[in-house]
Structure formats: structure tokens, C-alpha cells
Write a protein that holds these residues in place. Structure first.
Motif, PDB file in Angstrom:
ATOM      1  N   SER A  71     -15.949  -9.276   9.243  1.00 62.01           N
ATOM      2  CA  SER A  71     -15.533  -8.327  10.266  1.00 62.01           C
ATOM      3  C   SER A  71     -15.628  -6.925   9.672  1.00 62.01           C
ATOM      4  O   SER A  71     -15.125  -6.685   8.573  1.00 62.01           O
ATOM      5  CB  SER A  71     -14.090  -8.628  10.683  1.00 62.01           C
ATOM      6  OG  SER A  71     -13.707  -7.803  11.744  1.00 62.01           O
ATOM      7  N   PRO A  72     -16.252  -5.992  10.377  1.00 68.41           N
ATOM      8  CA  PRO A  72     -16.365  -4.639   9.819  1.00 68.41           C
ATOM      9  C   PRO A  72     -14.993  -3.969   9.683  1.00 68.41           C
ATOM     10  O   PRO A  72     -14.055  -4.293  10.415  1.00 68.41           O
ATOM     11  CB  PRO A  72     -17.240  -3.896  10.826  1.00 68.41           C
ATOM     12  CG  PRO A  72     -17.383  -4.761  12.012  1.00 68.41           C
ATOM     13  CD  PRO A  72     -16.897  -6.137  11.676  1.00 68.41           C
ATOM     14  N   ASP A  73     -14.880  -3.060   8.753  1.00 69.68           N
ATOM     15  CA  ASP A  73     -13.615  -2.371   8.495  1.00 69.68           C
ATOM     16  C   ASP A  73     -13.049  -1.688   9.738  1.00 69.68           C
ATOM     17  O   ASP A  73     -11.845  -1.672   9.951  1.00 69.68           O
ATOM     18  CB  ASP A  73     -13.782  -1.333   7.381  1.00 69.68           C
ATOM     19  CG  ASP A  73     -14.030  -1.967   6.026  1.00 69.68           C
ATOM     20  OD1 ASP A  73     -13.665  -3.157   5.859  1.00 69.68           O
ATOM     21  OD2 ASP A  73     -14.586  -1.289   5.151  1.00 69.68           O
ATOM     22  N   TRP A  74     -13.933  -1.160  10.578  1.00 67.78           N
ATOM     23  CA  TRP A  74     -13.441  -0.428  11.744  1.00 67.78           C
ATOM     24  C   TRP A  74     -12.704  -1.346  12.716  1.00 67.78           C
ATOM     25  O   TRP A  74     -11.865  -0.877  13.488  1.00 67.78           O
ATOM     26  CB  TRP A  74     -14.555   0.357  12.437  1.00 67.78           C
ATOM     27  CG  TRP A  74     -15.633  -0.461  13.074  1.00 67.78           C
ATOM     28  CD1 TRP A  74     -16.806  -0.849  12.515  1.00 67.78           C
ATOM     29  CD2 TRP A  74     -15.634  -0.981  14.398  1.00 67.78           C
ATOM     30  NE1 TRP A  74     -17.544  -1.585  13.400  1.00 67.78           N
ATOM     31  CE2 TRP A  74     -16.845  -1.678  14.582  1.00 67.78           C
ATOM     32  CE3 TRP A  74     -14.730  -0.927  15.463  1.00 67.78           C
ATOM     33  CZ2 TRP A  74     -17.179  -2.314  15.769  1.00 67.78           C
ATOM     34  CZ3 TRP A  74     -15.073  -1.565  16.656  1.00 67.78           C
ATOM     35  CH2 TRP A  74     -16.279  -2.242  16.791  1.00 67.78           C
ATOM     36  N   HIS A  75     -12.983  -2.649  12.695  1.00 65.44           N
ATOM     37  CA  HIS A  75     -12.227  -3.578  13.546  1.00 65.44           C
ATOM     38  C   HIS A  75     -10.748  -3.549  13.170  1.00 65.44           C
ATOM     39  O   HIS A  75      -9.879  -3.514  14.031  1.00 65.44           O
ATOM     40  CB  HIS A  75     -12.751  -5.010  13.395  1.00 65.44           C
ATOM     41  CG  HIS A  75     -14.013  -5.273  14.149  1.00 65.44           C
ATOM     42  ND1 HIS A  75     -14.533  -6.539  14.287  1.00 65.44           N
ATOM     43  CD2 HIS A  75     -14.867  -4.457  14.795  1.00 65.44           C
ATOM     44  CE1 HIS A  75     -15.654  -6.487  14.988  1.00 65.44           C
ATOM     45  NE2 HIS A  75     -15.877  -5.224  15.299  1.00 65.44           N
ATOM     46  N   GLY A  76     -10.468  -3.559  11.872  1.00 64.22           N
ATOM     47  CA  GLY A  76      -9.088  -3.496  11.400  1.00 64.22           C
ATOM     48  C   GLY A  76      -8.422  -2.195  11.808  1.00 64.22           C
ATOM     49  O   GLY A  76      -7.237  -2.182  12.174  1.00 64.22           O
ATOM     50  N   ASP A  77      -9.177  -1.098  11.769  1.00 68.35           N
ATOM     51  CA  ASP A  77      -8.639   0.208  12.174  1.00 68.35           C
ATOM     52  C   ASP A  77      -8.246   0.206  13.647  1.00 68.35           C
ATOM     53  O   ASP A  77      -7.179   0.690  14.026  1.00 68.35           O
ATOM     54  CB  ASP A  77      -9.666   1.322  11.910  1.00 68.35           C
ATOM     55  CG  ASP A  77     -10.015   1.476  10.438  1.00 68.35           C
ATOM     56  OD1 ASP A  77      -9.212   1.029   9.584  1.00 68.35           O
ATOM     57  OD2 ASP A  77     -11.087   2.047  10.152  1.00 68.35           O
ATOM     58  N   VAL A  78      -9.115  -0.354  14.484  1.00 69.78           N
ATOM     59  CA  VAL A  78      -8.837  -0.416  15.925  1.00 69.78           C
ATOM     60  C   VAL A  78      -7.605  -1.283  16.184  1.00 69.78           C
ATOM     61  O   VAL A  78      -6.725  -0.912  16.976  1.00 69.78           O
ATOM     62  CB  VAL A  78     -10.062  -0.939  16.712  1.00 69.78           C
ATOM     63  CG1 VAL A  78      -9.712  -1.244  18.162  1.00 69.78           C
ATOM     64  CG2 VAL A  78     -11.210   0.057  16.641  1.00 69.78           C
ATOM     65  N   LEU A  79      -7.529  -2.424  15.523  1.00 70.78           N
ATOM     66  CA  LEU A  79      -6.369  -3.301  15.711  1.00 70.78           C
ATOM     67  C   LEU A  79      -5.078  -2.625  15.258  1.00 70.78           C
ATOM     68  O   LEU A  79      -4.042  -2.740  15.928  1.00 70.78           O
ATOM     69  CB  LEU A  79      -6.571  -4.621  14.961  1.00 70.78           C
ATOM     70  CG  LEU A  79      -7.651  -5.538  15.530  1.00 70.78           C
ATOM     71  CD1 LEU A  79      -7.880  -6.727  14.595  1.00 70.78           C
ATOM     72  CD2 LEU A  79      -7.293  -6.014  16.920  1.00 70.78           C
ATOM     73  N   ALA A  80      -5.129  -1.894  14.161  1.00 68.62           N
ATOM     74  CA  ALA A  80      -3.943  -1.178  13.676  1.00 68.62           C
ATOM     75  C   ALA A  80      -3.501  -0.115  14.678  1.00 68.62           C
ATOM     76  O   ALA A  80      -2.298   0.048  14.952  1.00 68.62           O
ATOM     77  CB  ALA A  80      -4.227  -0.542  12.315  1.00 68.62           C
ATOM     78  N   GLU A  81      -4.459   0.597  15.263  1.00 67.27           N
ATOM     79  CA  GLU A  81      -4.135   1.613  16.280  1.00 67.27           C
ATOM     80  C   GLU A  81      -3.488   0.969  17.498  1.00 67.27           C
ATOM     81  O   GLU A  81      -2.512   1.486  18.041  1.00 67.27           O
ATOM     82  CB  GLU A  81      -5.406   2.355  16.709  1.00 67.27           C
ATOM     83  CG  GLU A  81      -5.966   3.300  15.675  1.00 67.27           C
ATOM     84  CD  GLU A  81      -7.322   3.872  16.094  1.00 67.27           C
ATOM     85  OE1 GLU A  81      -7.648   3.857  17.306  1.00 67.27           O
ATOM     86  OE2 GLU A  81      -8.058   4.324  15.201  1.00 67.27           O
ATOM     87  N   ARG A  82      -4.031  -0.138  17.928  1.00 71.74           N
ATOM     88  CA  ARG A  82      -3.484  -0.824  19.109  1.00 71.74           C
ATOM     89  C   ARG A  82      -2.082  -1.372  18.834  1.00 71.74           C
ATOM     90  O   ARG A  82      -1.200  -1.290  19.682  1.00 71.74           O
ATOM     91  CB  ARG A  82      -4.427  -1.931  19.567  1.00 71.74           C
ATOM     92  CG  ARG A  82      -5.712  -1.354  20.139  1.00 71.74           C
ATOM     93  CD  ARG A  82      -6.655  -2.411  20.613  1.00 71.74           C
ATOM     94  NE  ARG A  82      -7.867  -1.782  21.139  1.00 71.74           N
ATOM     95  CZ  ARG A  82      -8.932  -2.434  21.495  1.00 71.74           C
ATOM     96  NH1 ARG A  82      -8.962  -3.749  21.422  1.00 71.74           N
ATOM     97  NH2 ARG A  82      -9.983  -1.793  21.940  1.00 71.74           N
ATOM     98  N   LEU A  83      -1.883  -1.905  17.647  1.00 68.09           N
ATOM     99  CA  LEU A  83      -0.559  -2.396  17.273  1.00 68.09           C
ATOM    100  C   LEU A  83       0.453  -1.255  17.248  1.00 68.09           C
ATOM    101  O   LEU A  83       1.581  -1.402  17.739  1.00 68.09           O
ATOM    102  CB  LEU A  83      -0.616  -3.085  15.901  1.00 68.09           C
ATOM    103  CG  LEU A  83       0.681  -3.670  15.382  1.00 68.09           C
ATOM    104  CD1 LEU A  83       1.233  -4.720  16.352  1.00 68.09           C
ATOM    105  CD2 LEU A  83       0.465  -4.289  14.009  1.00 68.09           C
ATOM    106  N   ALA A  84       0.048  -0.101  16.736  1.00 67.96           N
ATOM    107  CA  ALA A  84       0.937   1.069  16.704  1.00 67.96           C
ATOM    108  C   ALA A  84       1.284   1.514  18.118  1.00 67.96           C
ATOM    109  O   ALA A  84       2.428   1.891  18.398  1.00 67.96           O
ATOM    110  CB  ALA A  84       0.279   2.200  15.925  1.00 67.96           C
TER     111      ALA A  84
END
Length: 108
Positions: free
Chosen positions: A71-84
Motif C-alpha cells: 500500500s502506498p504511503d499516501w494511503h496511510g496519510d489519507v486514513l490518518a486524516e479521516r480518523l482525525a
């Protein structure tokens, strides 16, 4: 058991019909079968239907081993933003029935 050359000849043997379009399809399959790598597949020679079948087969194969697909790193960034957003109370949720109705209304 037939050797590889006998198997290949059997794969391109044509039935006795005046329409030889099946020969082209068989030749394409034989060409693809002997390619040395995915980058050698002559995608431009495939029909749209053949391309879709190939894509579906690739997806089915990848889906069988999801842990092998990075999974590309940006997927984790998007998920972190959505969780926040959820954690901060800024996200709103809609039940599935209402979501489907909204989508259908947009398409009218």
C-alpha cells in the motif's frame, strides 16, 4: 504426455470452417503464452474484451494475496486524516439506505 511443440500445435489447430477469426485469437494466445515478461504482452493487439478479461484475471490473482500488494504511503496519510476528522467530531455518517437513495437521486 505430449511435448510442448505438440501442445502448441494443438492449441492453434483450426476447425474446418470458412471463418478464420478464431485463428487470430488462438495466435494471440500462443504469442502471449510464450512471452518472457508482462512488459512483452502485445496489449495493442488485444480487443477491448480481451483486455478486460486480462485485467479481471490480474485483479483476481492480486486479490487472493492482499498482503503481497504494498500500500502506498499516501494511503496511510489519507486514513490518518479521516480518523482525525472522526475523532474531532467533524465527520458525519449516513446509513446505507439513505446513502443509496442520495446516489440514485443524483443519477436521475
Amino acid at each position: 504426455m505430449p511435448d510442448r511443440s505438440q501442445k502448441s500445435n494443438a492449441a492453434i489447430r483450426a476447425p474446418a470452417t470458412p471463418d478464420h477469426s478464431h485463428l487470430l485469437a488462438q495466435c494471440k494466445l500462443v504469442k502471449i503464452e510464450i512471452m518472457s515478461s508482462a512488459s512483452d504482452i502485445p496489449i495493442d493487439l488485444l480487443s477491448v474484451t480481451e483486455k478486460l478479461v486480462l485485467m479481471e484475471r490480474l485483479w483476481a490473482d492480486l486479490s487472493r494475496r492482499p498482503n503481497d500488494v504494498p500500500s502506498p504511503d499516501w494511503h496511510g496519510d489519507v486514513l490518518a486524516e479521516r480518523l482525525a476528522t472522526v475523532r474531532d467530531g467533524k465527520a458525519t455518517f449516513v446509513n446505507w439506505k439513505d446513502a443509496k437513495k442520495r446516489l440514485r437521486d443524483r443519477l436521475k
